[in-house]
Design a protein around this motif. Sequence first.
Motif, PDB file in Angstrom:
ATOM      1  N   ILE A  85       0.829  -1.209   0.000  1.00 38.25           N
ATOM      2  CA  ILE A  85       0.000   0.000   0.000  1.00 38.25           C
ATOM      3  C   ILE A  85       0.867   1.265   0.000  1.00 38.25           C
ATOM      4  CG2 ILE A  85      -1.631   1.357   1.361  1.00 38.25           C
ATOM      5  CD1 ILE A  85      -2.918  -1.274   2.234  1.00 38.25           C
ATOM      6  N   THR A  86       1.893   1.289   0.848  1.00 39.11           N
ATOM      7  CA  THR A  86       2.755   2.479   0.892  1.00 39.11           C
ATOM      8  C   THR A  86       3.505   2.675  -0.432  1.00 39.11           C
ATOM      9  OG1 THR A  86       4.501   1.145   1.948  1.00 39.11           O
ATOM     10  CG2 THR A  86       3.066   2.435   3.385  1.00 39.11           C
ATOM     11  N   ALA A  87       3.940   1.576  -1.041  1.00 41.34           N
ATOM     12  CA  ALA A  87       4.611   1.671  -2.344  1.00 41.34           C
ATOM     13  C   ALA A  87       3.641   2.182  -3.398  1.00 41.34           C
ATOM     14  CB  ALA A  87       5.167   0.312  -2.751  1.00 41.34           C
ATOM     15  N   PHE A  88       2.405   1.669  -3.351  1.00 45.84           N
ATOM     16  CA  PHE A  88       1.387   2.123  -4.307  1.00 45.84           C
ATOM     17  C   PHE A  88       1.130   3.617  -4.160  1.00 45.84           C
ATOM     18  CE2 PHE A  88      -3.067   3.254  -4.985  1.00 45.84           C
ATOM     19  CZ  PHE A  88      -3.222   2.926  -6.330  1.00 45.84           C
ATOM     20  N   LEU A  89       0.960   4.094  -2.937  1.00 40.89           N
ATOM     21  CA  LEU A  89       0.664   5.507  -2.713  1.00 40.89           C
ATOM     22  C   LEU A  89       1.814   6.399  -3.197  1.00 40.89           C
ATOM     23  CD1 LEU A  89      -0.957   5.303   0.840  1.00 40.89           C
ATOM     24  CD2 LEU A  89      -2.119   5.678  -1.351  1.00 40.89           C
ATOM     25  N   PHE A  90       3.042   6.006  -2.863  1.00 42.10           N
ATOM     26  CA  PHE A  90       4.202   6.814  -3.259  1.00 42.10           C
ATOM     27  C   PHE A  90       4.325   6.887  -4.775  1.00 42.10           C
ATOM     28  CE2 PHE A  90       8.624   7.185  -4.606  1.00 42.10           C
ATOM     29  CZ  PHE A  90       9.036   8.318  -3.929  1.00 42.10           C
ATOM     30  N   CYS A 297      15.766  -6.010  -6.013  1.00 48.69           N
ATOM     31  CA  CYS A 297      15.455  -4.718  -6.635  1.00 48.69           C
ATOM     32  C   CYS A 297      14.263  -4.787  -7.592  1.00 48.69           C
ATOM     33  CB  CYS A 297      16.673  -4.203  -7.417  1.00 48.69           C
ATOM     34  SG  CYS A 297      18.118  -3.875  -6.399  1.00 48.69           S
ATOM     35  N   CYS A 298      13.785  -5.993  -7.874  1.00 43.36           N
ATOM     36  CA  CYS A 298      12.795  -6.158  -8.951  1.00 43.36           C
ATOM     37  C   CYS A 298      11.454  -5.493  -8.650  1.00 43.36           C
ATOM     38  CB  CYS A 298      12.605  -7.640  -9.258  1.00 43.36           C
ATOM     39  SG  CYS A 298      14.000  -8.359 -10.152  1.00 43.36           S
ATOM     40  N   PHE A 299      11.045  -5.488  -7.383  1.00 51.99           N
ATOM     41  CA  PHE A 299       9.792  -4.823  -7.030  1.00 51.99           C
ATOM     42  C   PHE A 299       9.877  -3.334  -7.356  1.00 51.99           C
ATOM     43  CE2 PHE A 299       6.974  -2.985  -3.576  1.00 51.99           C
ATOM     44  CZ  PHE A 299       5.789  -3.316  -4.205  1.00 51.99           C
ATOM     45  N   GLY A 300      10.998  -2.722  -6.991  1.00 52.71           N
ATOM     46  CA  GLY A 300      11.199  -1.307  -7.294  1.00 52.71           C
ATOM     47  C   GLY A 300      11.260  -1.049  -8.784  1.00 52.71           C
ATOM     48  N   VAL A 301      11.943  -1.935  -9.519  1.00 53.81           N
ATOM     49  CA  VAL A 301      12.031  -1.773 -10.977  1.00 53.81           C
ATOM     50  C   VAL A 301      10.649  -1.852 -11.601  1.00 53.81           C
ATOM     51  CG1 VAL A 301      12.951  -2.733 -13.124  1.00 53.81           C
ATOM     52  CG2 VAL A 301      14.382  -2.687 -11.074  1.00 53.81           C
ATOM     53  N   TYR A 302       9.846  -2.820 -11.144  1.00 50.28           N
ATOM     54  CA  TYR A 302       8.487  -2.959 -11.681  1.00 50.28           C
ATOM     55  C   TYR A 302       7.688  -1.678 -11.461  1.00 50.28           C
ATOM     56  CZ  TYR A 302       3.756  -4.657 -12.470  1.00 50.28           C
ATOM     57  OH  TYR A 302       2.479  -4.801 -12.933  1.00 50.28           O
ATOM     58  N   LEU A 303       7.798  -1.104 -10.281  1.00 55.69           N
ATOM     59  CA  LEU A 303       7.018   0.090  -9.960  1.00 55.69           C
ATOM     60  C   LEU A 303       7.433   1.295 -10.800  1.00 55.69           C
ATOM     61  CD1 LEU A 303       7.005  -0.291  -6.084  1.00 55.69           C
ATOM     62  CD2 LEU A 303       5.022  -0.523  -7.584  1.00 55.69           C
ATOM     63  N   MET A 304       8.735   1.462 -11.035  1.00 59.65           N
ATOM     64  CA  MET A 304       9.219   2.684 -11.683  1.00 59.65           C
ATOM     65  C   MET A 304       9.493   2.540 -13.175  1.00 59.65           C
ATOM     66  SD  MET A 304      13.233   2.893 -10.474  1.00 59.65           S
ATOM     67  CE  MET A 304      12.913   2.587  -8.738  1.00 59.65           C
ATOM     68  N   ARG A 345      18.583   0.476  -5.777  1.00 67.10           N
ATOM     69  CA  ARG A 345      19.643   0.308  -4.778  1.00 67.10           C
ATOM     70  C   ARG A 345      19.931   1.617  -4.054  1.00 67.10           C
ATOM     71  NH1 ARG A 345      19.748  -4.564  -3.142  1.00 67.10           N
ATOM     72  NH2 ARG A 345      21.298  -3.690  -1.733  1.00 67.10           N
ATOM     73  N   LEU A 346      19.876   2.722  -4.778  1.00 72.33           N
ATOM     74  CA  LEU A 346      20.084   4.029  -4.136  1.00 72.33           C
ATOM     75  C   LEU A 346      18.983   4.313  -3.123  1.00 72.33           C
ATOM     76  CD1 LEU A 346      21.208   6.234  -7.181  1.00 72.33           C
ATOM     77  CD2 LEU A 346      22.619   5.486  -5.247  1.00 72.33           C
ATOM     78  N   ILE A 347      17.729   4.019  -3.504  1.00 72.96           N
ATOM     79  CA  ILE A 347      16.613   4.231  -2.588  1.00 72.96           C
ATOM     80  C   ILE A 347      16.761   3.350  -1.355  1.00 72.96           C
ATOM     81  CG2 ILE A 347      14.110   3.978  -2.296  1.00 72.96           C
ATOM     82  CD1 ILE A 347      13.801   4.728  -5.249  1.00 72.96           C
ATOM     83  N   LYS A 348      17.251   2.116  -1.550  1.00 73.22           N
ATOM     84  CA  LYS A 348      17.421   1.191  -0.428  1.00 73.22           C
ATOM     85  C   LYS A 348      18.501   1.653   0.548  1.00 73.22           C
ATOM     86  CE  LYS A 348      15.710  -3.132  -2.404  1.00 73.22           C
ATOM     87  NZ  LYS A 348      14.859  -3.535  -1.256  1.00 73.22           N
ATOM     88  N   CYS A 349      19.298   2.622   0.135  1.00 76.36           N
ATOM     89  CA  CYS A 349      20.315   3.181   1.043  1.00 76.36           C
ATOM     90  C   CYS A 349      19.711   4.194   2.006  1.00 76.36           C
ATOM     91  CB  CYS A 349      21.431   3.847   0.237  1.00 76.36           C
ATOM     92  SG  CYS A 349      22.440   2.685  -0.707  1.00 76.36           S
ATOM     93  N   ILE A 350      18.451   4.570   1.754  1.00 72.00           N
ATOM     94  CA  ILE A 350      17.766   5.538   2.612  1.00 72.00           C
ATOM     95  C   ILE A 350      16.861   4.763   3.572  1.00 72.00           C
ATOM     96  CG2 ILE A 350      16.278   7.570   2.683  1.00 72.00           C
ATOM     97  CD1 ILE A 350      17.058   8.065  -0.257  1.00 72.00           C
ATOM     98  N   PRO A 351      17.222   4.664   4.850  1.00 73.03           N
ATOM     99  CA  PRO A 351      16.501   3.787   5.800  1.00 73.03           C
ATOM    100  C   PRO A 351      14.994   4.002   5.842  1.00 73.03           C
ATOM    101  CG  PRO A 351      18.512   4.628   6.787  1.00 73.03           C
ATOM    102  CD  PRO A 351      18.348   5.362   5.483  1.00 73.03           C
ATOM    103  N   ILE A 352      14.556   5.239   5.808  1.00 74.84           N
ATOM    104  CA  ILE A 352      13.130   5.516   5.970  1.00 74.84           C
ATOM    105  C   ILE A 352      12.314   5.121   4.742  1.00 74.84           C
ATOM    106  CG2 ILE A 352      13.119   7.879   5.055  1.00 74.84           C
ATOM    107  CD1 ILE A 352      11.276   8.604   7.430  1.00 74.84           C
ATOM    108  N   LEU A 353      12.986   4.956   3.598  1.00 76.62           N
ATOM    109  CA  LEU A 353      12.288   4.650   2.348  1.00 76.62           C
ATOM    110  C   LEU A 353      12.365   3.186   1.941  1.00 76.62           C
ATOM    111  CD1 LEU A 353      13.225   7.729   0.116  1.00 76.62           C
ATOM    112  CD2 LEU A 353      11.153   7.385   1.478  1.00 76.62           C
ATOM    113  N   LYS A 354      13.498   2.518   2.269  1.00 75.61           N
ATOM    114  CA  LYS A 354      13.748   1.200   1.696  1.00 75.61           C
ATOM    115  C   LYS A 354      12.704   0.148   2.079  1.00 75.61           C
ATOM    116  CE  LYS A 354      16.923  -0.407   5.353  1.00 75.61           C
ATOM    117  NZ  LYS A 354      18.283  -0.909   5.616  1.00 75.61           N
ATOM    118  N   LYS A 355      12.065   0.314   3.233  1.00 74.91           N
ATOM    119  CA  LYS A 355      11.095  -0.675   3.661  1.00 74.91           C
ATOM    120  C   LYS A 355       9.704  -0.433   3.108  1.00 74.91           C
ATOM    121  CE  LYS A 355      13.269  -1.834   8.099  1.00 74.91           C
ATOM    122  NZ  LYS A 355      13.054  -1.886   9.578  1.00 74.91           N
ATOM    123  N   TYR A 356       9.495   0.744   2.518  1.00 73.59           N
ATOM    124  CA  TYR A 356       8.121   1.108   2.215  1.00 73.59           C
ATOM    125  C   TYR A 356       7.829   1.385   0.740  1.00 73.59           C
ATOM    126  CZ  TYR A 356       7.979   1.688   7.258  1.00 73.59           C
ATOM    127  OH  TYR A 356       8.066   1.453   8.610  1.00 73.59           O
TER     128      TYR A 356
END
Length: 358
Positions: A85-90, A297-304, A345-356
Amino acid sequence: MKRGRIVGLDILRIVATFCVIIIHVAAEYKWNESVYSNKWFTSIVYEGISRWAVPVFIMISGVLFLNSGRTDNAKNILRSIKRIITAFLFWTVMYVMFDYIQNPSMGLKDIMSGLIRGHFHMWFLFTIVGLYLVAPILKYIVSNEKICKYFLILSLVCAFLIPSFIEGLLCINNIVNNSYMQSFVSAIEANWYDMHFSIPTDYAVYFVLGTYLYNIKPTKMQQRLIYLLSIISFICVVALTIWVSRIQGDTYSGVFSYFNVFVLCESIGIYTFIVEKTRTMEADSKLANMLGWMSDCCFGVYLMHMILLYSIEKCLDVNIIILEPAIFIPLLSLVILVVGICVTRLIKCIPILKKYIV
């Protein structure tokens, strides 16, 4: 089933992500070229051999979510759904902002629709949320071999064979254009869908199928049969789409349905081949670690990936359909995959973002 990474699933996730990108790049040609052109033909071939990607994504989720070692309490299910849900909203906000920059005349209605529905490829997230919610029920089905086989046979008939038969009749009617046949086929279609089968005619079948195929470990003879049917299905998906489209004069996508029996066979073939060839691969080898790193990283790639596609088109400042698809479709898809992995991978370096959000 042992917990931990499964190398075959990591490979499947990476290749499936690449194939989803291919489908969307090929669509630029499919919907903008004449069905009699070579560019259109090439795009159909690329999409036809990539249609297995989304079903296999769901099969992978089934293995990971329905395995016997996972605890299916409400807290774990809600944690998984929260991330989606958080990934969808962002990413929905990102796509709406991107669209608004490209088209400042967007009305409030379009903006609200975009925020609620998300970009067109995000339908997959709603599907996964639904499957997570019914996972405890599906896990019970998987745990009982007889019930699991009954469910899969019922699903094969209700979700694939009968709808594919009806689609075939509709296709024939579109070609012969007979009013009596139209009435006959419409009546059959209406009566069938009025029966309102739900779980066995939805993506739950792929969710269960992935776990079942992983657990049964097909024999060599069964594998050969699966591969043969898969190859035949790849040919049929491409050949039937081209044949019917050129008879009708416009693009026919019926065979591309994820509930077409040929796409089912494609998906089973690719899934079985990679899983069986990697069963003995060490999960802690350097290659396996690299594949796991990419797979994460595939979930992030799919989204973007659609934002990346639109951005590359904008940077090139050219309509991509003027380029040769045989080379450009896989090349652009590979560029998007690599860039998407790097951004993720860059986004995953940001603690507050990588989980959501990735």
